[in-house]
Design a protein around this motif. Structure first.
Motif, PDB file in Angstrom:
ATOM      1  N   LEU A  49       1.147  -1.543   0.228  1.00 13.24           N
ATOM      2  CA  LEU A  49      -0.182   0.217  -0.045  1.00 13.24           C
ATOM      3  C   LEU A  49       0.688   1.607  -0.025  1.00 13.24           C
ATOM      4  CD1 LEU A  49      -2.859  -1.005   2.560  1.00 13.24           C
ATOM      5  CD2 LEU A  49      -2.996  -0.780  -0.492  1.00 13.24           C
ATOM      6  N   PHE A  50       1.837   1.076   0.761  1.00 10.54           N
ATOM      7  CA  PHE A  50       2.853   2.442   0.296  1.00 10.54           C
ATOM      8  C   PHE A  50       3.386   2.339  -0.963  1.00 10.54           C
ATOM      9  CE2 PHE A  50       6.796   3.703   0.484  1.00 10.54           C
ATOM     10  CZ  PHE A  50       6.844   5.350   1.682  1.00 10.54           C
ATOM     11  N   LEU A  51       3.176   1.514  -1.527  1.00 14.50           N
ATOM     12  CA  LEU A  51       4.311   2.079  -2.744  1.00 14.50           C
ATOM     13  C   LEU A  51       3.684   2.084  -3.466  1.00 14.50           C
ATOM     14  CD1 LEU A  51       6.626  -1.630  -2.966  1.00 14.50           C
ATOM     15  CD2 LEU A  51       6.961   0.901  -2.733  1.00 14.50           C
ATOM     16  N   VAL A  52       1.905   1.768  -3.746  1.00 14.92           N
ATOM     17  CA  VAL A  52       0.986   2.073  -4.565  1.00 14.92           C
ATOM     18  C   VAL A  52       0.854   3.299  -4.407  1.00 14.92           C
ATOM     19  CG1 VAL A  52      -1.671   1.838  -4.738  1.00 14.92           C
ATOM     20  CG2 VAL A  52      -0.472  -0.166  -4.806  1.00 14.92           C
ATOM     21  N   ASP A  53       0.805   3.810  -2.917  1.00 15.18           N
ATOM     22  CA  ASP A  53       0.621   5.413  -2.449  1.00 15.18           C
ATOM     23  C   ASP A  53       1.496   6.733  -3.465  1.00 15.18           C
ATOM     24  OD1 ASP A  53      -0.805   7.345  -1.059  1.00 15.18           O
ATOM     25  OD2 ASP A  53       0.929   7.425   0.150  1.00 15.18           O
ATOM     26  N   GLN A  54       2.535   5.861  -3.295  1.00 16.64           N
ATOM     27  CA  GLN A  54       3.933   7.127  -3.287  1.00 16.64           C
ATOM     28  C   GLN A  54       3.613   7.045  -4.898  1.00 16.64           C
ATOM     29  OE1 GLN A  54       5.881   8.404  -2.125  1.00 16.64           O
ATOM     30  NE2 GLN A  54       5.402   7.740  -0.016  1.00 16.64           N
ATOM     31  N   VAL A  55       3.343   5.605  -6.080  1.00 13.42           N
ATOM     32  CA  VAL A  55       3.120   5.780  -7.780  1.00 13.42           C
ATOM     33  C   VAL A  55       1.896   6.863  -7.977  1.00 13.42           C
ATOM     34  CG1 VAL A  55       2.515   4.372  -9.593  1.00 13.42           C
ATOM     35  CG2 VAL A  55       4.425   4.200  -7.790  1.00 13.42           C
ATOM     36  N   ILE A  56       0.813   7.256  -7.433  1.00 10.59           N
ATOM     37  CA  ILE A  56      -0.342   7.498  -6.730  1.00 10.59           C
ATOM     38  C   ILE A  56      -0.371   9.242  -7.069  1.00 10.59           C
ATOM     39  CG2 ILE A  56      -2.729   7.811  -6.474  1.00 10.59           C
ATOM     40  CD1 ILE A  56      -3.355   4.947  -6.117  1.00 10.59           C
ATOM     41  N   SER A  57       0.508   9.189  -5.504  1.00 16.13           N
ATOM     42  CA  SER A  57       1.481  10.314  -5.690  1.00 16.13           C
ATOM     43  C   SER A  57       1.897  11.214  -6.728  1.00 16.13           C
ATOM     44  CB  SER A  57       1.832   9.876  -4.012  1.00 16.13           C
ATOM     45  OG  SER A  57       2.711  11.672  -3.734  1.00 16.13           O
ATOM     46  N   LEU A  58       3.524   9.849  -7.243  1.00 11.54           N
ATOM     47  CA  LEU A  58       3.604  10.482  -8.529  1.00 11.54           C
ATOM     48  C   LEU A  58       3.046  10.723  -9.579  1.00 11.54           C
ATOM     49  CD1 LEU A  58       6.692   8.520  -7.992  1.00 11.54           C
ATOM     50  CD2 LEU A  58       7.121  10.795  -6.916  1.00 11.54           C
ATOM     51  N   GLY A  59       1.876   9.883  -9.947  1.00 10.53           N
ATOM     52  CA  GLY A  59       1.387  10.123 -11.204  1.00 10.53           C
ATOM     53  C   GLY A  59       0.377  11.629 -10.834  1.00 10.53           C
ATOM     54  N   VAL A  60      -0.367  12.065  -9.897  1.00  7.51           N
ATOM     55  CA  VAL A  60      -0.747  12.960  -9.319  1.00  7.51           C
ATOM     56  C   VAL A  60       0.114  14.345  -9.694  1.00  7.51           C
ATOM     57  CG1 VAL A  60      -2.272  14.654  -7.881  1.00  7.51           C
ATOM     58  CG2 VAL A  60      -2.773  12.053  -8.192  1.00  7.51           C
ATOM     59  N   SER A  61       1.248  14.463  -9.366  1.00  9.25           N
ATOM     60  CA  SER A  61       2.424  15.445  -9.443  1.00  9.25           C
ATOM     61  C   SER A  61       2.345  15.601 -10.646  1.00  9.25           C
ATOM     62  CB  SER A  61       2.684  14.696  -8.286  1.00  9.25           C
ATOM     63  OG  SER A  61       2.366  15.170  -6.929  1.00  9.25           O
ATOM     64  N   PHE A  62       3.008  14.842 -10.851  1.00 10.68           N
ATOM     65  CA  PHE A  62       2.700  14.587 -12.650  1.00 10.68           C
ATOM     66  C   PHE A  62       2.019  15.538 -13.867  1.00 10.68           C
ATOM     67  CE2 PHE A  62       3.351  12.961 -16.639  1.00 10.68           C
ATOM     68  CZ  PHE A  62       4.473  13.653 -16.896  1.00 10.68           C
ATOM     69  N   ILE A  63       0.727  15.266 -13.464  1.00 12.71           N
ATOM     70  CA  ILE A  63      -0.607  15.478 -13.733  1.00 12.71           C
ATOM     71  C   ILE A  63      -0.687  16.762 -13.726  1.00 12.71           C
ATOM     72  CG2 ILE A  63      -2.670  15.372 -14.229  1.00 12.71           C
ATOM     73  CD1 ILE A  63      -2.525  11.615 -14.136  1.00 12.71           C
TER      74      ILE A  63
END
Length: 66
Positions: free
Chosen positions: A47-61
């Motif tokens: 869940l930590f890794l999924v959260d980090q990936v989603i956070s990076l995606g949102v920040s990028f978008i």
């Protein structure tokens, strides 16, 4: 019509039913505990890794965040 509650009969029935229970051994309990802790740790890491990936995606978008 409901029968009258008899505490003594109730206690006897509870003792009879608990005598039917198959209780786990100390070894089974320890193994199950370790398995629960291991899977909980794995789920937390996932869940930590999924959260980090989603956070990076949102920040990028959105172009926000640091």
């Amino acid at each position: 019509m409901a029968s009258k509650f008899n505490p003594g009969q109730f206690i006897r029935e509870v003792r009879h039913e608990t005598s039917k229970v198959t209780w786990p051994s100390r070894r089974e309990t320890a193994i199950t505990t370790v398995m629960v802790l291991a899977f909980t740790a794995l789920a937390a890491i996932f869940l930590f890794l999924v959260d980090q990936v989603i956070s990076l995606g949102v920040s990028f978008i959105l172009g926000v965040g640091g």
